[in-house]
Design a protein around this motif. Structure first.
Motif, mmCIF file in Angstrom:
data_model
loop_
_atom_site.group_PDB
_atom_site.id
_atom_site.type_symbol
_atom_site.label_atom_id
_atom_site.label_comp_id
_atom_site.label_asym_id
_atom_site.label_seq_id
_atom_site.Cartn_x
_atom_site.Cartn_y
_atom_site.Cartn_z
ATOM 1 N N VAL A 48 26.651 -35.455 -54.429
ATOM 2 C CA VAL A 48 25.731 -34.879 -55.414
ATOM 3 C C VAL A 48 24.290 -35.097 -54.972
ATOM 4 N N LYS A 49 23.997 -36.307 -54.491
ATOM 5 C CA LYS A 49 22.644 -36.631 -54.033
ATOM 6 C C LYS A 49 22.250 -35.757 -52.841
ATOM 7 N N ASP A 50 23.184 -35.544 -51.883
ATOM 8 C CA ASP A 50 22.897 -34.722 -50.704
ATOM 9 C C ASP A 50 22.599 -33.280 -51.106
ATOM 10 N N LEU A 51 23.384 -32.758 -52.036
ATOM 11 C CA LEU A 51 23.183 -31.377 -52.482
ATOM 12 C C LEU A 51 21.861 -31.250 -53.222
ATOM 13 N N ARG A 52 21.545 -32.256 -53.998
ATOM 14 C CA ARG A 52 20.275 -32.247 -54.721
ATOM 15 C C ARG A 52 19.099 -32.251 -53.760
ATOM 16 N N THR A 53 19.222 -33.038 -52.692
ATOM 17 C CA THR A 53 18.165 -33.103 -51.682
ATOM 18 C C THR A 53 17.982 -31.756 -50.996
ATOM 19 N N LYS A 54 19.102 -31.066 -50.720
ATOM 20 C CA LYS A 54 19.045 -29.781 -50.034
ATOM 21 C C LYS A 54 18.469 -28.670 -50.898
ATOM 22 N N THR A 55 18.764 -28.718 -52.188
ATOM 23 C CA THR A 55 18.429 -27.583 -53.047
ATOM 24 C C THR A 55 17.318 -27.843 -54.059
ATOM 25 N N GLY A 56 17.109 -29.110 -54.400
ATOM 26 C CA GLY A 56 16.135 -29.418 -55.442
ATOM 27 C C GLY A 56 16.672 -29.173 -56.836
ATOM 28 N N ALA A 57 17.948 -28.818 -56.944
ATOM 29 C CA ALA A 57 18.558 -28.568 -58.251
ATOM 30 C C ALA A 57 18.826 -29.896 -58.961
ATOM 31 N N GLY A 58 19.065 -29.827 -60.276
ATOM 32 C CA GLY A 58 19.318 -31.028 -61.057
ATOM 33 C C GLY A 58 20.653 -31.666 -60.725
ATOM 34 N N MET A 59 20.777 -32.950 -61.078
ATOM 35 C CA MET A 59 21.989 -33.705 -60.771
ATOM 36 C C MET A 59 23.230 -33.053 -61.394
ATOM 37 N N MET A 60 23.136 -32.685 -62.664
ATOM 38 C CA MET A 60 24.295 -32.086 -63.338
ATOM 39 C C MET A 60 24.649 -30.732 -62.737
ATOM 40 N N ASP A 61 23.638 -29.950 -62.371
ATOM 41 C CA ASP A 61 23.897 -28.649 -61.738
ATOM 42 C C ASP A 61 24.600 -28.841 -60.396
ATOM 43 N N CYS A 62 24.148 -29.841 -59.634
ATOM 44 C CA CYS A 62 24.764 -30.111 -58.335
ATOM 45 C C CYS A 62 26.213 -30.545 -58.493
ATOM 46 N N LYS A 63 26.450 -31.396 -59.478
ATOM 47 C CA LYS A 63 27.812 -31.866 -59.729
ATOM 48 C C LYS A 63 28.731 -30.703 -60.116
ATOM 49 N N LYS A 64 28.225 -29.830 -60.981
ATOM 50 C CA LYS A 64 29.011 -28.668 -61.404
ATOM 51 C C LYS A 64 29.271 -27.722 -60.237
ATOM 52 N N ALA A 65 28.251 -27.539 -59.379
ATOM 53 C CA ALA A 65 28.396 -26.645 -58.231
ATOM 54 C C ALA A 65 29.445 -27.167 -57.259
ATOM 55 N N LEU A 66 29.442 -28.460 -57.015
ATOM 56 C CA LEU A 66 30.436 -29.061 -56.110
ATOM 57 C C LEU A 66 31.838 -28.983 -56.706
ATOM 58 N N ALA A 67 31.923 -29.187 -58.011
ATOM 59 C CA ALA A 67 33.232 -29.099 -58.667
ATOM 60 C C ALA A 67 33.778 -27.674 -58.606
ATOM 61 N N ALA A 68 32.864 -26.709 -58.763
ATOM 62 C CA ALA A 68 33.278 -25.301 -58.758
ATOM 63 C C ALA A 68 33.664 -24.807 -57.373
ATOM 64 N N THR A 69 33.197 -25.513 -56.333
ATOM 65 C CA THR A 69 33.467 -25.075 -54.954
ATOM 66 C C THR A 69 34.335 -26.081 -54.193
ATOM 67 N N ASP A 70 35.030 -26.939 -54.945
ATOM 68 C CA ASP A 70 35.937 -27.928 -54.349
ATOM 69 C C ASP A 70 35.252 -28.810 -53.314
ATOM 70 N N GLY A 71 33.991 -29.125 -53.568
ATOM 71 C CA GLY A 71 33.287 -30.062 -52.696
ATOM 72 C C GLY A 71 32.732 -29.465 -51.415
ATOM 73 N N ASP A 72 32.797 -28.138 -51.282
ATOM 74 C CA ASP A 72 32.258 -27.489 -50.083
ATOM 75 C C ASP A 72 30.742 -27.390 -50.214
ATOM 76 N N MET A 73 30.014 -28.114 -49.361
ATOM 77 C CA MET A 73 28.561 -28.215 -49.492
ATOM 78 C C MET A 73 27.874 -26.864 -49.329
ATOM 79 N N ASP A 74 28.258 -26.089 -48.318
ATOM 80 C CA ASP A 74 27.625 -24.794 -48.071
ATOM 81 C C ASP A 74 27.866 -23.823 -49.232
ATOM 82 N N LYS A 75 29.105 -23.820 -49.733
ATOM 83 C CA LYS A 75 29.416 -22.943 -50.864
ATOM 84 C C LYS A 75 28.685 -23.393 -52.120
ATOM 85 N N ALA A 76 28.513 -24.694 -52.255
ATOM 86 C CA ALA A 76 27.798 -25.221 -53.420
ATOM 87 C C ALA A 76 26.332 -24.804 -53.387
ATOM 88 N N VAL A 77 25.733 -24.793 -52.186
ATOM 89 C CA VAL A 77 24.346 -24.329 -52.041
ATOM 90 C C VAL A 77 24.249 -22.870 -52.463
#
Length: 214
Positions: A7-36
């Motif tokens: 979650v922290k790595d995705l937040r650093t890459k995108t600047g999105a909020g913690m909850m948004d990053c967590k939801k994005a990773l959950a929705a993409t099965d943890g795939d970082m590129d898809k979450a971005v």
């Protein structure tokens, strides 16, 4: 499993909020590129595109709570004076100042917390978990979780927003970046409380500030 590190790595890459990053990773099965991509499609990664811009305009906003018992000065930066004078930006500044008045953050962001403070907190929490009878093998995991809670309670950018606890302040800032179209930074703040450090009654400042805002 979605970890705090992911979650922290995705937040650093995108600047999105913690909850948004967590939801994005959950929705993409943890795939970082898809979450971005997921965050970009929802317009929540706008902050990442503007991270390198210079935000030297803005406002020093003042907020006084109650009968002069709590005062806040906060500097919120944007890119142009035009945006700084808009109602949307002023409203954001007021929300941030009220947040500081109500939630009393010790630090602006987790990077500002001295390592000595975290080391001390980690040791206290570790002993606390052991005293609760928790098995040694899960104490470390519990301590990591409690350190994250420490950040959420003490760092402004990670605190739940008093007007909508489902969002943290980083999320609020990023939403406004997407809405306004400029880089926005909370640069610094000072919070004054009448009689701070002296013995006095305990008040529920969150409730008071929210009541005044209605």
């Amino acid at each position: 499993m979605i970890t705090a590190s992911m979650v922290k790595d995705l937040r650093t890459k995108t600047g999105a909020g913690m909850m948004d990053c967590k939801k994005a990773l959950a929705a993409t099965d943890g795939d970082m590129d898809k979450a971005v991509d997921f965050l970009r499609e929802k317009g929540l990664a706008a902050a990442a595109k503007k991270a390198s811009r210079i935000a030297a305009e803005g406002l020093v906003y003042s907020y006084i709570h109650g009968n002069g018992r709590i005062g806040v000065l906060v500097e919120v930066n944007c890119e142009t004076d035009f945006v700084a004078q808009t109602d949307n930006f002023k409203s954001l500044c007021k929300d941030i100042a009220m947040q500081i008045a109500a939630a009393k953050p010790t630090y602006l962001k987790r990077e500002e917390v001295p390592e000595s403070v975290i080391d001390h907190e980690r040791e206290v929490l570790r002993i606390q978990a052991l005293n609760e009878g928790k098995p040694e093998k899960i104490v470390e995991k519990m301590t990591i979780g409690r350190i994250e809670k420490f950040y959420k309670e003490n760092c402004l950018m990670e605190q739940p927003f008093i007007k909508d606890p489902d969002k943290d302040i980083t999320h609020v800032i990023n939403e406004n970046i997407a809405k306004i179209g400029e880089k926005i930074d909370i640069r610094r703040y000072t919070r004054y409380e009448l009689g701070e450090g002296l013995e006095k009654r305990n008040d529920d400042f969150v409730s008071e500030v929210m009541a005044q805002a209605k």
